[in-house]
Write an enzyme that holds these catalytic residues in place. Sequence first.
Site, PDB file in Angstrom:
ATOM      1  N   SER A   1      -0.361  -4.904  12.953  1.00 15.56           N
ATOM      2  CA  SER A   1      -1.475  -4.884  13.910  1.00 15.56           C
ATOM      3  C   SER A   1      -1.140  -5.358  15.320  1.00 15.56           C
ATOM      4  CB  SER A   1      -2.606  -5.760  13.360  1.00 15.56           C
ATOM      5  OG  SER A   1      -2.222  -7.129  13.397  1.00 15.56           O
TER       6      SER A   1
ATOM      7  N   LYS B   1      -1.922   4.157  14.388  1.00 18.48           N
ATOM      8  CA  LYS B   1      -3.324   4.093  13.952  1.00 18.48           C
ATOM      9  C   LYS B   1      -4.007   5.447  14.181  1.00 18.48           C
ATOM     10  CE  LYS B   1      -5.358   0.998  12.572  1.00 18.48           C
ATOM     11  NZ  LYS B   1      -5.531   0.450  11.189  1.00 18.48           N
TER      12      LYS B   1
ATOM     13  N   TYR C   1       1.971   1.159  18.095  1.00 19.17           N
ATOM     14  CA  TYR C   1       0.859   0.696  17.243  1.00 19.17           C
ATOM     15  C   TYR C   1      -0.308   1.673  17.294  1.00 19.17           C
ATOM     16  CZ  TYR C   1      -3.495  -1.694  16.096  1.00 19.17           C
ATOM     17  OH  TYR C   1      -4.745  -1.991  15.586  1.00 19.17           O
TER      18      TYR C   1
ATOM     19  N   THR D   1      -9.014   1.211  15.373  1.00 23.46           N
ATOM     20  CA  THR D   1      -9.038   0.478  16.636  1.00 23.46           C
ATOM     21  C   THR D   1      -9.493   1.363  17.791  1.00 23.46           C
ATOM     22  OG1 THR D   1      -7.577  -0.573  18.250  1.00 23.46           O
ATOM     23  CG2 THR D   1      -6.556   1.018  16.814  1.00 23.46           C
ATOM     24  N   ASP D   2     -10.028   0.737  18.834  1.00 24.33           N
ATOM     25  CA  ASP D   2     -10.373   1.494  20.048  1.00 24.33           C
ATOM     26  C   ASP D   2      -9.117   1.933  20.801  1.00 24.33           C
ATOM     27  OD1 ASP D   2      -9.587  -1.022  20.981  1.00 24.33           O
ATOM     28  OD2 ASP D   2     -11.341  -1.330  22.262  1.00 24.33           O
ATOM     29  N   GLU D   3      -7.963   1.353  20.462  1.00 26.33           N
ATOM     30  CA  GLU D   3      -6.734   1.682  21.202  1.00 26.33           C
ATOM     31  C   GLU D   3      -6.304   3.135  20.998  1.00 26.33           C
ATOM     32  OE1 GLU D   3      -3.570  -1.137  21.111  1.00 26.33           O
ATOM     33  OE2 GLU D   3      -4.919  -2.837  21.300  1.00 26.33           O
TER      34      GLU D   3
ATOM     35  N   ILE E   1       0.833  -1.218   0.000  1.00 20.70           N
ATOM     36  CA  ILE E   1       0.000   0.000   0.000  1.00 20.70           C
ATOM     37  C   ILE E   1       0.863   1.262   0.000  1.00 20.70           C
ATOM     38  CG2 ILE E   1      -2.058  -1.035   1.054  1.00 20.70           C
ATOM     39  CD1 ILE E   1      -1.106   0.338   3.739  1.00 20.70           C
TER      40      ILE E   1
HETATM   41  P1  NAD Z   1      -3.461  -8.775  10.514  1.00 18.39           P
HETATM   42  O1  NAD Z   1      -2.123  -8.426  11.047  1.00 18.39           O
HETATM   43  O2  NAD Z   1      -4.011 -10.131  10.742  1.00 18.39           O
HETATM   44  O3  NAD Z   1      -3.477  -8.537   8.935  1.00 18.39           O
HETATM   45  C1  NAD Z   1      -2.909  -7.408   8.337  1.00 18.39           C
HETATM   46  C2  NAD Z   1      -2.797  -7.662   6.846  1.00 18.39           C
HETATM   47  O4  NAD Z   1      -2.232  -6.479   6.237  1.00 18.39           O
HETATM   48  C3  NAD Z   1      -1.871  -8.820   6.496  1.00 18.39           C
HETATM   49  O5  NAD Z   1      -2.471  -9.665   5.540  1.00 18.39           O
HETATM   50  C4  NAD Z   1      -0.631  -8.136   5.924  1.00 18.39           C
HETATM   51  O6  NAD Z   1       0.066  -8.938   4.966  1.00 18.39           O
HETATM   52  C5  NAD Z   1      -1.218  -6.873   5.317  1.00 18.39           C
HETATM   53  N1  NAD Z   1      -0.233  -5.794   5.187  1.00 18.39           N
HETATM   54  C6  NAD Z   1       0.621  -5.346   6.148  1.00 18.39           C
HETATM   55  N2  NAD Z   1       1.401  -4.363   5.653  1.00 18.39           N
HETATM   56  C7  NAD Z   1       1.015  -4.169   4.362  1.00 18.39           C
HETATM   57  C8  NAD Z   1       1.442  -3.281   3.339  1.00 18.39           C
HETATM   58  N3  NAD Z   1       2.434  -2.412   3.527  1.00 18.39           N
HETATM   59  N4  NAD Z   1       0.835  -3.360   2.130  1.00 18.39           N
HETATM   60  C9  NAD Z   1      -0.165  -4.258   1.911  1.00 18.39           C
HETATM   61  N5  NAD Z   1      -0.594  -5.124   2.852  1.00 18.39           N
HETATM   62  C10 NAD Z   1      -0.022  -5.078   4.061  1.00 18.39           C
HETATM   63  O7  NAD Z   1      -4.435  -7.648  11.057  1.00 18.39           O
HETATM   64  P2  NAD Z   1      -5.976  -7.739  11.459  1.00 18.39           P
HETATM   65  O8  NAD Z   1      -6.078  -8.192  12.852  1.00 18.39           O
HETATM   66  O9  NAD Z   1      -6.715  -8.429  10.392  1.00 18.39           O
HETATM   67  O10 NAD Z   1      -6.355  -6.184  11.450  1.00 18.39           O
HETATM   68  C11 NAD Z   1      -6.833  -5.559  10.263  1.00 18.39           C
HETATM   69  C12 NAD Z   1      -7.120  -4.090  10.568  1.00 18.39           C
HETATM   70  O11 NAD Z   1      -8.080  -3.980  11.617  1.00 18.39           O
HETATM   71  C13 NAD Z   1      -5.895  -3.303  11.037  1.00 18.39           C
HETATM   72  O12 NAD Z   1      -5.950  -2.032  10.448  1.00 18.39           O
HETATM   73  C14 NAD Z   1      -6.061  -3.219  12.543  1.00 18.39           C
HETATM   74  O13 NAD Z   1      -5.455  -2.052  13.043  1.00 18.39           O
HETATM   75  C15 NAD Z   1      -7.570  -3.159  12.658  1.00 18.39           C
HETATM   76  N6  NAD Z   1      -8.129  -3.687  13.909  1.00 18.39           N
HETATM   77  C16 NAD Z   1      -7.789  -4.940  14.351  1.00 18.39           C
HETATM   78  C17 NAD Z   1      -8.399  -5.440  15.511  1.00 18.39           C
HETATM   79  C18 NAD Z   1      -8.070  -6.820  16.022  1.00 18.39           C
HETATM   80  O14 NAD Z   1      -8.539  -7.186  17.106  1.00 18.39           O
HETATM   81  N7  NAD Z   1      -7.327  -7.642  15.308  1.00 18.39           N
HETATM   82  C19 NAD Z   1      -9.326  -4.658  16.205  1.00 18.39           C
HETATM   83  C20 NAD Z   1      -9.629  -3.376  15.722  1.00 18.39           C
HETATM   84  C21 NAD Z   1      -9.042  -2.905  14.571  1.00 18.39           C
HETATM   85  O1  DAU Z   2      -8.449  -3.312  20.919  1.00 17.82           O
HETATM   86  C1  DAU Z   2      -8.225  -3.587  19.573  1.00 17.82           C
HETATM   87  C2  DAU Z   2      -6.824  -4.139  19.385  1.00 17.82           C
HETATM   88  O2  DAU Z   2      -6.845  -5.464  19.918  1.00 17.82           O
HETATM   89  C3  DAU Z   2      -6.380  -4.149  17.936  1.00 17.82           C
HETATM   90  O3  DAU Z   2      -6.294  -2.831  17.461  1.00 17.82           O
HETATM   91  C4  DAU Z   2      -5.020  -4.839  17.790  1.00 17.82           C
HETATM   92  O4  DAU Z   2      -4.668  -4.948  16.419  1.00 17.82           O
HETATM   93  C5  DAU Z   2      -5.124  -6.236  18.379  1.00 17.82           C
HETATM   94  O5  DAU Z   2      -3.867  -6.861  18.339  1.00 17.82           O
HETATM   95  C6  DAU Z   2      -5.627  -6.171  19.829  1.00 17.82           C
HETATM   96  O6  DAU Z   2      -4.636  -5.566  20.694  1.00 17.82           O
HETATM   97  P1  DAU Z   2      -4.323  -6.145  22.158  1.00 17.82           P
HETATM   98  O7  DAU Z   2      -2.985  -5.697  22.565  1.00 17.82           O
HETATM   99  O8  DAU Z   2      -5.464  -5.879  23.069  1.00 17.82           O
HETATM  100  O9  DAU Z   2      -4.346  -7.726  21.807  1.00 17.82           O
HETATM  101  P2  DAU Z   2      -3.426  -8.949  22.282  1.00 17.82           P
HETATM  102  O10 DAU Z   2      -4.093 -10.187  21.783  1.00 17.82           O
HETATM  103  O11 DAU Z   2      -2.004  -8.737  21.946  1.00 17.82           O
HETATM  104  O12 DAU Z   2      -3.560  -8.903  23.859  1.00 17.82           O
HETATM  105  C7  DAU Z   2      -4.821  -8.980  24.503  1.00 17.82           C
HETATM  106  C8  DAU Z   2      -4.592  -8.865  26.002  1.00 17.82           C
HETATM  107  O13 DAU Z   2      -3.914 -10.045  26.446  1.00 17.82           O
HETATM  108  C9  DAU Z   2      -3.700  -7.710  26.413  1.00 17.82           C
HETATM  109  O14 DAU Z   2      -4.136  -7.198  27.659  1.00 17.82           O
HETATM  110  C10 DAU Z   2      -2.324  -8.340  26.561  1.00 17.82           C
HETATM  111  C11 DAU Z   2      -2.641  -9.740  27.048  1.00 17.82           C
HETATM  112  N1  DAU Z   2      -1.702 -10.808  26.635  1.00 17.82           N
HETATM  113  C12 DAU Z   2      -1.422 -10.928  25.313  1.00 17.82           C
HETATM  114  C13 DAU Z   2      -0.573 -11.918  24.857  1.00 17.82           C
HETATM  115  C14 DAU Z   2      -0.215 -12.031  23.396  1.00 17.82           C
HETATM  116  C15 DAU Z   2      -1.181 -11.694  27.567  1.00 17.82           C
HETATM  117  O15 DAU Z   2      -1.470 -11.589  28.779  1.00 17.82           O
HETATM  118  N2  DAU Z   2      -0.343 -12.681  27.121  1.00 17.82           N
HETATM  119  C16 DAU Z   2       0.002 -12.824  25.805  1.00 17.82           C
HETATM  120  O16 DAU Z   2       0.799 -13.725  25.479  1.00 17.82           O
END
Ligand code: NAD
Ligand code: DAU
Length: 355
Positions: free
Chosen positions: A92, A165, A161, A136-138, A67
């Site tokens: 992410s 965002k 991160y 994200t809510d973060e 991108i």
């Molecule tokens: P993910 O890490 O599983 O997937 C990200 C994807 O983006 C991957 O397929 C990766 O190859 C692609 N990507 C990374 N850099 C790129 C680049 N430079 N060009 C093209 N593609 C690229 O992430 P996810 O958990 O699916 O999250 C997707 C979106 O949702 C993100 O923007 C994240 O911030 C947001 N989000 C995630 C969560 C969550 O809980 N996972 C919650 C709220 C918002």
């Molecule tokens: O709130 C939305 C976000 O949620 C997204 O924007 C992010 O992309 C996504 O990764 C997620 O972020 P978190 O940091 O909340 O997710 P994670 O799964 O890494 O961690 C969830 C909670 O668990 C957090 O409080 C940290 C804790 N944790 C995480 C891992 C990986 C542990 O205690 N042990 C672990 O090994």
Amino acid sequence: MRLLKSILVTGGAGFIGVNFIRHLFEKAGFDGTLINLDILTYAGNPASLADIQEKYSDRYNFVRGDIRDRKTVDRIFNEFNIDTVVHFAAESHVDRSILGPEAFITTNVMGTFTLLEASRTFWNGREGVLFHHVSTDEVYGSLGDEGCFTEASPYDPRSPYSASKAGSDHLVQAYHHTYGLPVTLSNCSNNYGPYQFPEKLIPLMIMNMLEGKPLPVYGDGKNIRDWLYVEDHAAAVWNIISSAPAGESFNVGGENEWENITLLERLIEIVAARSGKDPAAIRETITFVKDRPGHDRRYAIDCGKIKKELGWRQSVSFEEGLARTVDWYLDNPGWTESIRSGEYQDWIARNYGGR
Ligand code: NAD
Ligand code: DAU
């Protein structure tokens, strides 16, 4: 009337992107063309959509690309006459952003900027188009014991991160206010479900339980997250792009807050019940480890706006969602094996060239 005939999905080989694309083709009745632009980092797996590629080969196109690369993005806009961008692509994972923030800044900030510039240039005031930014809510920071984030909460990001965002959110809003680019935003809480890379809490814990490895809990385990089943997030994004007015942001969440340690105990029960393992033996592998630096204490979402204005609702209970997720990881060991191993990178090299 919004067009929705030619959608560019970025990051569609990642966790939420895969579920979103599945939702569009299999549930939402989307009848246009979709281009999935993904660079395939460690988190992207195009094999997650192999069946969609085969079934909808006339309307689904995968492009391996960055991108941040304006030429690639321009080529896609021109070739496919894009009318809608749904922007998921990002780095992410919070822990990775602490270890190495650079890719978070270039992809999340500069990548979003590149897509915005291409959209502004290509659309040039055209009607019926939309840039939807998935966030994200973060970005709102950390809560105390009470209260929820609303769309009016001030931004207060605390990790590289969430700061990246937040930067991308501000750029998207700025392009709307300055250039009139039609945009919408969603800020969602923690997603869980199938196809999530097993570094995030829920799939990491499921895999470690199945493999008899320690379950690392950060700090005192009392940090709180709000959890939403990924298909409900996909449906929320579809609702927004189908019917929300441009310029609007929507908080999306599960209204489902859990302390990490309580969630883990519940997950142990479910994994044990579905895999035949002894829950007491799994429980013994819980290991409290050093806390994540700057670990946000609590997130909670007020998603009243999307419910009231777009009629969206969560449809999958946490019990049901966790059971489905555990079953998916039990039924798909090959997916996890492939995305974690060199075999997956070899597959990428064979199909999409070396990196
Ligand atoms: P993910 O890490 O599983 O997937 C990200 C994807 O983006 C991957 O397929 C990766 O190859 C692609 N990507 C990374 N850099 C790129 C680049 N430079 N060009 C093209 N593609 C690229 O992430 P996810 O958990 O699916 O999250 C997707 C979106 O949702 C993100 O923007 C994240 O911030 C947001 N989000 C995630 C969560 C969550 O809980 N996972 C919650 C709220 C918002
Ligand atoms: O709130 C939305 C976000 O949620 C997204 O924007 C992010 O992309 C996504 O990764 C997620 O972020 P978190 O940091 O909340 O997710 P994670 O799964 O890494 O961690 C969830 C909670 O668990 C957090 O409080 C940290 C804790 N944790 C995480 C891992 C990986 C542990 O205690 N042990 C672990 O090994």
